[in-house]
Write an enzyme that holds these catalytic residues in place. Structure first.
Site, mmCIF file in Angstrom:
data_model
loop_
_atom_site.group_PDB
_atom_site.id
_atom_site.type_symbol
_atom_site.label_atom_id
_atom_site.label_comp_id
_atom_site.label_asym_id
_atom_site.label_seq_id
_atom_site.Cartn_x
_atom_site.Cartn_y
_atom_site.Cartn_z
ATOM 1 N N LEU A 84 17.090 36.394 31.049
ATOM 2 C CA LEU A 84 17.202 36.939 32.502
ATOM 3 C C LEU A 84 16.724 36.782 33.392
ATOM 4 C CD1 LEU A 84 20.582 37.416 30.581
ATOM 5 C CD2 LEU A 84 20.090 35.466 30.128
ATOM 6 N N GLY B 31 18.310 32.282 37.588
ATOM 7 C CA GLY B 31 18.945 31.442 36.722
ATOM 8 C C GLY B 31 19.922 31.080 36.732
ATOM 9 N N HIS B 32 19.720 31.784 35.097
ATOM 10 C CA HIS B 32 20.803 32.477 33.873
ATOM 11 C C HIS B 32 21.837 32.752 34.842
ATOM 12 C CE1 HIS B 32 17.600 32.928 30.814
ATOM 13 N NE2 HIS B 32 18.011 32.208 31.312
ATOM 14 N N GLY C 96 22.252 24.923 33.055
ATOM 15 C CA GLY C 96 21.440 24.201 33.915
ATOM 16 C C GLY C 96 20.813 22.911 33.891
ATOM 17 N N LYS D 202 17.914 22.309 34.633
ATOM 18 C CA LYS D 202 16.708 22.431 35.010
ATOM 19 C C LYS D 202 16.467 21.399 33.653
ATOM 20 C CE LYS D 202 12.906 25.824 33.391
ATOM 21 N NZ LYS D 202 13.094 25.275 32.163
ATOM 22 N N MET E 84 12.620 28.568 37.349
ATOM 23 C CA MET E 84 12.570 29.603 37.291
ATOM 24 C C MET E 84 13.333 29.628 35.735
ATOM 25 S SD MET E 84 14.778 32.388 39.539
ATOM 26 C CE MET E 84 14.142 32.738 40.979
ATOM 27 N N SER E 85 12.481 30.333 34.850
ATOM 28 C CA SER E 85 12.237 29.444 33.887
ATOM 29 C C SER E 85 12.226 31.245 33.003
ATOM 30 C CB SER E 85 11.006 29.029 32.962
ATOM 31 O OG SER E 85 10.714 28.985 31.786
ATOM 32 N N ARG F 230 10.300 31.711 30.200
ATOM 33 C CA ARG F 230 8.679 31.308 29.772
ATOM 34 C C ARG F 230 8.209 31.941 30.458
ATOM 35 N NH1 ARG F 230 11.168 27.480 26.573
ATOM 36 N NH2 ARG F 230 10.643 27.387 24.244
#
Ligand code: AMP
Length: 280
Positions: free
Chosen positions: A33, A36-37, A147, A149, A184-185, A187
Site C-alpha cells: 500500500l 494512492g491506495h 483509482g 490510475k 504511485m504504484s 510496482r
C-alpha cells in the site's frame, strides 16, 4: 481495525452491518500500500459508515508468472498503514478462500476489455472481473472505490457491474503522484532510485500530448510527439494512445472527452499511466 481472513467471516459481518442500516465503502487492493491506495480508503471512510479494504494478490489477473512472483508483498506494514488511515475492516483472504475452485468463467466485460491492456495482457481483465465480482459478493459494499490510475480497469469494472446487475456504485478516484509526476504504484517499489527518476518520463510524455492537443494539433500528431519523446527516453515503450474516455475507442473527429494512455517498461517493470487531454 478488525481483520478477517475467511469468506464466511466477512460475509456474515457485512450482512450484519447492512441489516443495521450501515453503509459500507470498499477498496479492493493487492497490497504494498501507498498513498494512492490510502486516498481511496480515506474516500471510503468519509462517504460511508464503514470502510473495508481487501488485500489479495490475485493470481488470475497476472499473465506473466514472474510478475506474480515478484509482486511486492508487505502485509505487516500494509495493516499498520490501514490502521493509521482509520480503516475499519481489513479483509486478507487466502487464494483458497476467494477461489475454492478454479474459476473458468468467461465474464462479459464488453469490447473495452479487448484493447490496450486487454490486448497486451491476454486474460488480465477476465481475471480482474473474476476477483472483483467475488469480492463484491462477499463485502456487499454500497460503493466501491477504484483509482483512475488503472483507467481501463475502472471502465471494465463499470461494464461488469452493469452486465451482471450488481447493486453497487463504482467511484473513480484521482491519481496520486510523486512530486516528479510519476504515478504511485506498488510496482515502483521494484525500481532503483535511477529507475524512479527515469519512470517520470511517462507523465512528461502525457503532458507533451496534452500540450500538443491544446496547441490545436491532430490526435495523430499529439500521439507522435509523445512517442518520439518516449523513444529517446530510457524506457521500453509498449503503447501510447489517445482514445475516447467512454469506451477507449479511437477518436474520429471529436476533440473532447479524450484520454491519453501509456504503458512502458522501466528496468523490466511494466508501468501504466494516463491523463485526460483537457483539464476539467
Ligand atoms: P492495486 O493494489 O494496484 O490493485 O490497486 C488497488 C486500487 O488502488 C486500484 O483501484 C488502483 O487503481 C488504485 N491505485 C493504485 N495506484 C493509485 C494511485 N497512484 N492513485 C490512485 N489510485 C491508485
Amino acid at each position: 481495525m478488525q481483520t478477517f481472513k475467511t469468506a464466511k467471516e466477512i460475509l456474515e459481518h457485512t450482512q450484519k452491518l447492512r441489516q443495521k442500516g450501515k453503509t459500507i465503502g470498499f477498496v479492493p487492493t493487492m497490497g504494498a500500500l501507498h498513498d494512492g491506495h490510502l486516498s481511496l480508503v480515506k474516500k471510503a471512510r468519509e462517504a460511508n459508515d464503514f470502510a473495508v479494504c481487501s488485500i489479495f494478490v490475485n493470481p488470475t489477473q497476472f499473465n506473466e508468472s514472474a510478475d506474480f512472483e515478484n509482486y511486492p508483498r508487505t502485509l505487516e506494514s500494509d495493516l499498520n498503514k490501514l490502521k493509521s488511515a482509520d480503516c475499519d475492516i481489513a479483509f486478507i483472504p487466502s487464494t483458497a478462500e476467494i477461489f475454492p475452485e478454479r474459476d473458468k468463467s468467461q465474464y462479459y466485460i464488453g469490447e473495452v476489455a479487448s484493447v490496450l491492456e486487454g490486448a497486451h495482457r491476454p486474460g488480465h481483465f477476465n481475471g480482474v472481473a473474476s476477483v472483483v465480482k467475488r469480492l463484491l459478493e462477499l463485502v456487499k459494499p454500497h460503493c466501491a472505490y477504484f483509482g483512475l490510475k488503472d483507467y481501463q480497469q475502472y471502465v471494465v469494472i463499470k461494464s461488469l457491474v452493469e452486465a451482471y446487475n450488481i447493486d453497487v456504485e463504482i467511484e473513480g478516484c484521482e491519481i496520486v503522484r510523486e512530486t516528479s509526476g510519476l504515478a504511485m504504484s506498488s510496482r515502483n517499489g521494484r525500481l532503483s532510485s535511477e529507475g524512479m527518476d527515469n519512470a517520470s518520463v511517462l507523465y512528461k510524455a502525457l503532458l507533451i500530448a496534452q500540450q500538443s492537443m491544446k496547441d490545436g494539433k491532430s490526435v495523430a500528431d499529439a500521439e507522435n510527439d509523445a512517442r518520439t519523446y518516449l523513444k529517446a527516453a530510457p524506457v521500453e515503450l509498449e503503447y501510447f494512445e489517445i482514445r475516447n474516455r467512454g469506451n477507449l475507442s479511437k477518436p474520429s473527429i471529436n476533440r473532447n472527452g479524450l484520454i491519453a494512455l501509456v504503458a512502458a517498461r522501466v528496468e523490466g517493470v511494466r508501468l501504466i499511466d494516463n491523463l485526460f487531454m483537457e483539464s476539467e
